[in-house]
Structure formats: structure tokens, C-alpha cells
Design an enzyme around this catalytic site. Structure first.
Site, mmCIF file in Angstrom:
data_model
loop_
_atom_site.group_PDB
_atom_site.id
_atom_site.type_symbol
_atom_site.label_atom_id
_atom_site.label_comp_id
_atom_site.label_asym_id
_atom_site.label_seq_id
_atom_site.Cartn_x
_atom_site.Cartn_y
_atom_site.Cartn_z
ATOM 1 N N TYR A 171 -2.061 -0.559 10.149
ATOM 2 C CA TYR A 171 -1.966 -0.837 8.719
ATOM 3 C C TYR A 171 -0.689 -0.258 8.115
ATOM 4 C CZ TYR A 171 -3.529 -1.324 3.858
ATOM 5 O OH TYR A 171 -3.632 -1.662 2.533
ATOM 6 N N SER B 36 0.845 -1.193 0.000
ATOM 7 C CA SER B 36 0.000 0.000 0.000
ATOM 8 C C SER B 36 0.876 1.238 0.000
ATOM 9 C CB SER B 36 -0.908 0.019 1.227
ATOM 10 O OG SER B 36 -1.552 1.274 1.358
#
Length: 235
Positions: free
Chosen positions: A156, A141
Site C-alpha cells: 500500500y 494516502s
């Protein structure tokens, strides 16, 4: 190509499975329990008999990874690509004072330790083709970029930063066998994780990632972190 995809039951993993099958590849579609696949994945397996197989791989279970690797090895089933797609997004709201350490631990178990275990047991099955097409794709990501760091979202972002480092380290090891490792930002996509407001469909992201896997999109040798279209991402 023989492609193994984790988290294949929905979202990006399901679309990667669908597109790979449509392009004629054999797919090992991994879910937490092969006896309970999503309806969409079950339909794909029925549509592509002999080409698609559903296997159990709970990404947080190293025992599952070891068992699956042994099963494939006994069948002399070599791999050309491993796609570590399974992931979670937890603990987004609030700052450091509200951070749940349970969310951090769970996120690292899925987003980092899972890919580590999968790579440990499954990369020995990569066939080391002379074409250099063998590849490991870790779905990362933009949240894992130091350059794009933002406040909050600790579980995350930290897990994806660590996954990027793992991808770089694994690439340095496996390139000696002619195997490429990429950390891939799939874009902000419309999935259960990305939400309905995301501008990119999971199918479009998956098509771009398949072009990376197939070698149609060429990434310079000194680059390991790219987006779904093969564009370098800032570290």
C-alpha cells in the site's frame, strides 16, 4: 460539472457520488460491472435520473477505460473532473520476510496502473474550461509520504508513494491545458478499508474533497499533495 468517479459502489466513492449529485453535478459512477452495482449506488441512480449514470470500469482493465472514453466521446460528453478513487489495501501484516509479491503486484495494478490507464484515456475528455476548474483527483494516502514512512505495509505505502509521483508528473503536463492534478489524502475514514475505529466519516471526507473539486477550497499552485481539507501534506 461532469464528474467521473472510479470505485463508486461503496465507501468513499459512493459518498463522493452522493454528495456530487446532491450538489447538482452530473456523475459518471464507475464500478467493475454496471449490471451489478451496489444497492446503494443503484438507489442513487434511480433518485437522480438523467444526472447519474453507472458505467463499467474495472480499474485494472485498460480496455475498459478505452471503451468508456470512446463511449463518452461519441456522446460528446465532456468531463470537468476525474476522481481516481478505486483502491485496495493488501498485505499489511508482517515484515519483509513475510511479504507476498502477489499482493504487491495486485496493489500496484489497482492503486497505480489503474489510475494511469484511466488518466491516459479519460483526461483527453476534460473540457479545459477557461475558469481553470478542470481537475484530476487521485485518492492517495499519508502512507505515501517519505516523511511519514513506517516499517511494513509495503504494498500500500509503495503504491501510494508512486501515485503521488504520478500526480506530480501529470500536473506538470496538464497544467499547460489549465487542468489541475491533486493527490489527496482522504483521512482515516470509516469504510470497509479504514475500519470502524477510524475517527472520520466517509461523508465528511467526501464533502472536503468536493470542495477541492469545485474550487471552493483553494490550494496554492506549487502544492499537489493535500488532505481532504486542502491542507498540504508532507512529502
Amino acid at each position: 460539472m461532469n464528474i467521473l468517479i472510479t470505485g463508486a459502489g461503496r465507501g468513499l466513492g459512493l459518498e463522493l457520488t452522493r454528495i456530487a449529485l446532491e450538489r447538482g453535478h452530473a456523475v459518471v459512477a464507475c464500478v467493475r460491472d454496471r449490471s451489478r452495482p451496489s444497492e446503494e449506488l443503484r438507489e442513487l441512480a434511480e433518485r437522480y435520473p438523467g444526472q447519474a449514470r453507472i458505467e463499467t470500469l474495472d480499474i485494472v482493465s485498460e480496455a475498459d477505460a478505452e471503451k468508456l472514453a470512446a463511449k463518452l466521446r461519441e456522446e460528446s460528453f465532456g468531463l470537468d473532473a476525474l476522481v481516481n478513487n478505486a483502491g485496495v489495501l493488501l498485505g499489511r501484516d508482517g515484515g519483509i520476510a513475510d511479504l507476498s509479491m502477489d499482493d504487491v503486484r495486485r496493489t500496484f495494478e489497482v492503486n497505480l496502473f489503474g489510475p494511469l490507464a484511466a488518466a491516459k484515456h479519460l483526461t483527453p475528455l476534460l473540457r479545459e474550461s477557461e475558469s481553470g476548474a478542470d481537475i484530476v483527483v487521485n485518492i492517495s494516502s499519508e502512507a505515501g509520504s517519505f516523511a511519514g514512512a513506517y516499517g511494513g505495509d509495503y504494498p500500500y505505502a509503495l503504491s501510494k508513494t508512486a501515485l503521488n509521483m504520478f500526480s506530480k508528473q501529470l500536473n506538470e503536463e496538464l497544467k499547460l491545458r489549465g487542468i489541475r492534478v491533486l493527490a489527496v489524502h482522504p483521512g482515516w475514514i470509516r469504510t470497509d478499508m479504514g475500519g470502524d475505529a477510524a475517527p472520520l466519516s466517509a461523508a465528511d471526507s467526501a464533502k472536503g474533497i468536493m470542495r477541492l473539486i469545485e474550487g471552493e477550497t483553494v490550494v496554492p499552485e506549487d502544492v499537489f499533495f493535500v488532505d481532504y481539507a486542502g491542507r498540504p501534506m508532507p512529502l
